[in-house]
Write a protein that holds these residues in place. Structure first.
Motif, PDB file in Angstrom:
ATOM      1  N   THR A 110     -10.092  25.219  16.691  1.00  0.00           N
ATOM      2  CA  THR A 110     -10.760  26.397  17.373  1.00  0.00           C
ATOM      3  C   THR A 110      -9.733  27.233  18.270  1.00  0.00           C
ATOM      4  OG1 THR A 110     -12.991  25.337  17.457  1.00  0.00           O
ATOM      5  CG2 THR A 110     -12.552  27.373  18.979  1.00  0.00           C
ATOM      6  N   ARG A 167     -27.639  25.597  20.186  1.00  0.00           N
ATOM      7  CA  ARG A 167     -27.479  26.967  20.732  1.00  0.00           C
ATOM      8  C   ARG A 167     -28.777  27.436  21.382  1.00  0.00           C
ATOM      9  NH1 ARG A 167     -23.624  30.676  16.808  1.00  0.00           N
ATOM     10  NH2 ARG A 167     -21.857  29.307  16.879  1.00  0.00           N
ATOM     11  N   SER A 185     -19.948  18.744  19.367  1.00  0.00           N
ATOM     12  CA  SER A 185     -19.849  19.901  18.459  1.00  0.00           C
ATOM     13  C   SER A 185     -20.045  19.312  17.212  1.00  0.00           C
ATOM     14  CB  SER A 185     -18.113  20.242  18.338  1.00  0.00           C
ATOM     15  OG  SER A 185     -17.824  20.760  17.291  1.00  0.00           O
ATOM     16  N   GLY A 221     -10.758  18.450  23.518  1.00  0.00           N
ATOM     17  CA  GLY A 221     -12.142  18.949  22.449  1.00  0.00           C
ATOM     18  C   GLY A 221     -11.624  18.469  21.366  1.00  0.00           C
ATOM     19  N   GLY A 257     -17.062  19.103  15.012  1.00  0.00           N
ATOM     20  CA  GLY A 257     -16.166  17.819  15.198  1.00  0.00           C
ATOM     21  C   GLY A 257     -16.792  16.665  14.843  1.00  0.00           C
ATOM     22  N   ASN A 288     -23.740  12.237  18.012  1.00  0.00           N
ATOM     23  CA  ASN A 288     -22.868  13.488  18.853  1.00  0.00           C
ATOM     24  C   ASN A 288     -24.234  14.327  19.683  1.00  0.00           C
ATOM     25  OD1 ASN A 288     -20.605  14.564  19.684  1.00  0.00           O
ATOM     26  ND2 ASN A 288     -20.076  15.844  17.917  1.00  0.00           N
ATOM     27  N   ALA A 324     -11.611  19.299  16.006  1.00  0.00           N
ATOM     28  CA  ALA A 324     -12.237  20.906  16.021  1.00  0.00           C
ATOM     29  C   ALA A 324     -12.013  21.794  16.908  1.00  0.00           C
ATOM     30  CB  ALA A 324     -13.920  20.304  16.161  1.00  0.00           C
ATOM     31  N   GLY A 325     -11.808  20.954  18.419  1.00  0.00           N
ATOM     32  CA  GLY A 325     -11.345  21.994  19.502  1.00  0.00           C
ATOM     33  C   GLY A 325      -9.895  22.495  19.406  1.00  0.00           C
ATOM     34  N   ARG A 362     -26.976  22.599  15.042  1.00  0.00           N
ATOM     35  CA  ARG A 362     -26.659  23.725  15.480  1.00  0.00           C
ATOM     36  C   ARG A 362     -27.531  24.592  16.178  1.00  0.00           C
ATOM     37  NH1 ARG A 362     -21.644  26.205  14.353  1.00  0.00           N
ATOM     38  NH2 ARG A 362     -21.294  28.550  14.813  1.00  0.00           N
TER      39      ARG A 362
END
Length: 370
Positions: free
Chosen positions: A347, A204, A281, A340, A284, A60, A343-344, A200
């Motif tokens: 969310t 970010r 994600s 998405g 995800g 991913n 997971a989208g 993550r």
């Protein structure tokens, strides 16, 4: 001019943090309690899902976050798994050191391919990485002194600070016998948590911003000074290392490495994982890995109770074939209706629920009647 003060009616990013922390704690507590209540089948299925999640996070980062298509992810799982076996059994390295070295070897293998990955994109890179599968399968089947050939090789158990992740010596915790699966469960949780936290942080931070810019606007990224080829090559190496770590874990769980497992279908499964779970994600990737890895095992276990699903070898639609049909339907549904991924969707549902709670708190109380 002073900044507006956040109220219950104006959403802020800080509001849901306690909820996310509580959810993470609840999930962690539940995961720790699993070996005390579930049987071996569920533990093995969960461990396969953990290894798949680690590999899915890696692919991913490459495909979802950077926009680079790879069809050779299974090759790097094979490199990690077989390197661990060779280094620990043939060279006699301590198993923790062999596991770390196996991940590094997988990264080095990705580094050898990274000049190509840095210059190709899209379908061209997918076709180029497809060659890795054929090369890997040829080596695994023919380099018998190292790989064991068609029958593969047994996997030595992990031993960390004198603690062996195997059925022996006998270990009982709270009147529950802890065999290899129960012990590996906690190792899998630690590896998955570390892989997820690291990915993550990458997504970010500045590297994640550069990766997303390369994916969405490659020319703009180059104009802004982002070294596009270098980032593509670096992410490919990082994704390879994630694949190597997933290969080490799946080898420890399966206790036998065989070439057939690391074929083209495994790479396609990983692409299905990130599409179904959600591209770009970390959550995800984990959700998609759980869906894709657990579905065939559940269908196999309950094939006698499910319509249109036959037991393996009976001549009907097997659980593996049924699972792939469901994968295809899920991928089409996600592409059409859930861009998405799962997971989208979660969310968006969480945001809707949060807005409802904020609206309920900010709404004026009804006036009392006299």
């Amino acid at each position: 001019m002073s900044e507006p003060t956040p109220t219950a009616a104006t959403p802020t990013r800080d509001t849901p943090r306690p909820l996310r922390a509580a959810l993470c704690i609840a999930v962690l507590a539940g995961a720790v309690a699993v070996p005390f209540y579930l049987e071996g089948f569920w533990l093995q299925a969960g461990l396969f899902a953990m290894s798949a999640a680690i590999g899915a996070i890696g692919i991913n980062l490459l495909t979802g976050a950077t926009g680079q298509l790879s069809l050779g992810h299974a090759f790097f799982l094979a490199v990690g798994a077989y390197s661990y076996v060779f280094l620990s059994s043939d060279l006699g390295l301590p198993t923790p050191l062999a596991a770390v070295a196996a991940v590094i070897v997988a990264g080095m293998s990705g580094g050898l391919f990274s000049p190509i990955a840095g210059r190709l994109k899209g379908a061209y890179l997918g076709i180029a990485t497809l060659a890795l599968i054929f090369v890997g399968q040829h080596i695994l089947f023919n380099a018998e002194p190292v790989t064991g050939g068609f029958n593969g090789r047994p996997v030595p158990p992990m031993e960390l600070f004198g603690f062996v992740f195997a059925d022996t010596p006998e270990l009982v915790v709270l009147n529950v016998p802890f065999g290899s699966l129960e012990r590996l469960w906690f190792l899998g949780i630690a590896l998955l948590a570390g892989a997820a936290v690291f990915a993550r942080g990458v997504l970010r931070g500045r590297p994640g911003l550069a990766m997303n810019t390369i994916r969405d606007h490659e020319i703009a990224a180059g104009v802004m000074g982002v070294p596009v080829a270098r980032y593509r090559a670096g992410v490919f190496v990082l994704s390879s290392m994630y694949g190597g770590l997933a290969g080490v874990l799946v080898a420890l769980v399966f206790q036998q490495v065989v070439p057939d497992y690391f074929g083209m279908l495994l790479s396609l499964d990983y692409l299905a994982m990130i599409v179904i779970g959600g591209l770009g994600s970390v959550a995800g990737a984990v959700v998609g890995a759980a869906f894709v890895s657990l579905l065939p095992q559940l269908l196999t276990r309950y094939s006698d109770a499910l319509p249109l699903v036959a037991e393996p070898g009976s001549g009907g639609v097997s659980p593996a074939e049924t699972a792939r049909i469901l994968y295809g339907a899920a991928v089409v549904a996600v592409v059409l209706f859930l861009p998405g991924g799962l997971a989208g969707l979660a969310t968006r549902l969480g945001r809707v629920r949060l807005k409802e709670l904020r609206w309920a708190k900010s709404a004026p109380a009804p006036a009392s009647r006299r």
